[in-house]
Write an enzyme that holds these catalytic residues in place. Structure first.
Site, PDB file in Angstrom:
ATOM      1  CG  HIS A  17      33.141 -19.005 -17.634  1.00 29.51           C
ATOM      2  ND1 HIS A  17      33.061 -19.140 -16.264  1.00 29.51           N
ATOM      3  CD2 HIS A  17      32.082 -18.227 -17.978  1.00 29.51           C
ATOM      4  CE1 HIS A  17      32.009 -18.473 -15.811  1.00 29.51           C
ATOM      5  NE2 HIS A  17      31.391 -17.925 -16.833  1.00 29.51           N
ATOM      6  CE  LYS A  41      26.241 -10.391 -11.231  1.00 27.82           C
ATOM      7  NZ  LYS A  41      26.686 -11.270 -12.322  1.00 27.82           N
ATOM      8  NE  ARG A  91      24.622 -20.431 -19.014  1.00 32.24           N
ATOM      9  CZ  ARG A  91      24.674 -19.917 -17.803  1.00 32.24           C
ATOM     10  NH1 ARG A  91      25.355 -20.512 -16.872  1.00 32.24           N
ATOM     11  NH2 ARG A  91      24.007 -18.816 -17.512  1.00 32.24           N
ATOM     12  CB  SER A 129      29.591 -18.601 -11.833  1.00 27.41           C
ATOM     13  OG  SER A 129      30.492 -18.609 -12.902  1.00 27.41           O
TER      14      SER A 129
HETATM   15  O1  PNS Z   1      29.289 -12.692 -16.061  1.00 26.26           O
HETATM   16  P1  PNS Z   1      28.275 -11.586 -16.049  1.00 26.26           P
HETATM   17  O2  PNS Z   1      27.995 -11.133 -14.636  1.00 26.26           O
HETATM   18  O3  PNS Z   1      27.021 -11.951 -16.798  1.00 26.26           O
HETATM   19  O4  PNS Z   1      28.948 -10.339 -16.836  1.00 26.26           O
HETATM   20  C1  PNS Z   1      28.287  -9.118 -16.955  1.00 26.26           C
HETATM   21  C2  PNS Z   1      29.267  -8.027 -17.445  1.00 26.26           C
HETATM   22  C3  PNS Z   1      30.445  -7.952 -16.515  1.00 26.26           C
HETATM   23  C4  PNS Z   1      29.750  -8.376 -18.844  1.00 26.26           C
HETATM   24  C5  PNS Z   1      28.502  -6.666 -17.474  1.00 26.26           C
HETATM   25  O5  PNS Z   1      27.914  -6.446 -16.216  1.00 26.26           O
HETATM   26  C6  PNS Z   1      29.408  -5.503 -17.822  1.00 26.26           C
HETATM   27  O6  PNS Z   1      29.758  -5.319 -18.972  1.00 26.26           O
HETATM   28  N1  PNS Z   1      29.824  -4.717 -16.802  1.00 26.26           N
HETATM   29  C7  PNS Z   1      30.701  -3.600 -16.977  1.00 26.26           C
HETATM   30  C8  PNS Z   1      29.945  -2.253 -16.821  1.00 26.26           C
HETATM   31  C9  PNS Z   1      29.172  -1.925 -18.073  1.00 26.26           C
HETATM   32  O7  PNS Z   1      29.711  -1.631 -19.112  1.00 26.26           O
HETATM   33  N2  PNS Z   1      27.826  -1.996 -17.956  1.00 26.26           N
HETATM   34  C10 PNS Z   1      26.929  -1.719 -19.028  1.00 26.26           C
HETATM   35  C11 PNS Z   1      26.716  -2.962 -19.892  1.00 26.26           C
HETATM   36  S1  PNS Z   1      25.712  -2.605 -21.289  1.00 26.26           S
END
Ligand code: PNS
Length: 165
Positions: A17, A41, A91, A129
């Site tokens: 990150h 989560k 990645r 992670s």
């Molecule tokens: O590290 P991650 O878990 O891959 O991140 C995912 C994240 C947090 C970027 C995604 O779940 C997110 O944007 N969540 C906020 C809610 C939202 O906007 N969801 C619709 C995404 S199109």
């Protein structure tokens, strides 16, 4: 200002990150790391713990902020924050399908936003992670993959878990 947000669950924040963040800082004047609380989560670290660890890791950068998205859409957060770009680290090819979906949905919700995919250094290709959490909770050495402060927090979590057993 040419500002981007770098969202994620960051459970925990890894050197992968950090690598992506540093690359984003070569492009944008300011980058805010946005921690998604994500009630769906089951995270190892609370949002407060993740905030504390990321603040510590990024304290070396004057142009990086850390914030929490408690609920709601990332696209709305980006609009309100005046961010024109969302940074995501990719990645492997398998990451791409989900990332493509999210980026196109975010664009639908907020057409002015552009998702920028950045590839971390190849040495972090297998650093996720989830695997760091698993290895650290089982007592493995992850010191090459996380900041010393994150390592300490992982150690504390492991001790807490072992005491409960
Ligand atoms: O590290 P991650 O878990 O891959 O991140 C995912 C994240 C947090 C970027 C995604 O779940 C997110 O944007 N969540 C906020 C809610 C939202 O906007 N969801 C619709 C995404 S199109």
């Amino acid at each position: 200002m040419n500002k981007a947000i770098y969202p994620g669950t960051f459970d925990p924040f890894t050197n992968g990150h950090l690598d992506v963040l540093e690359r984003a800082l070569n492009i944008f004047e300011r980058v805010d790391v946005v921690i998604a609380e994500n009630s769906q989560k089951n995270t190892l670290f609370t949002v407060e713990e993740r905030l504390a660890m990321i603040q510590e890791v990024v304290s070396i950068f004057p142009n990086v902020g850390v914030d929490v998205l408690h609920d709601g859409l990332l696209a709305d957060y980006a609009r309100t924050a005046g961010a024109k770009a969302i940074v995501r680290g990719v990645r492997q090819v398998k990451d791409f399908e989900y990332e493509l979906q999210m980026s196109l949905l975010n664009r639908h919700l907020y057409p002015e936003v552009t998702t920028v995919f950045l590839m971390p250094n190849v040495k972090y290709t297998y650093v996720a992670s989830s695997i760091i959490r698993e290895v650290a909770m089982l007592g493995g050495d992850v010191s090459k993959f996380v900041h010393p402060y994150v390592l300490e927090m992982l150690g504390t979590k492991r001790d807490e878990r072992n005491k409960r057993r």
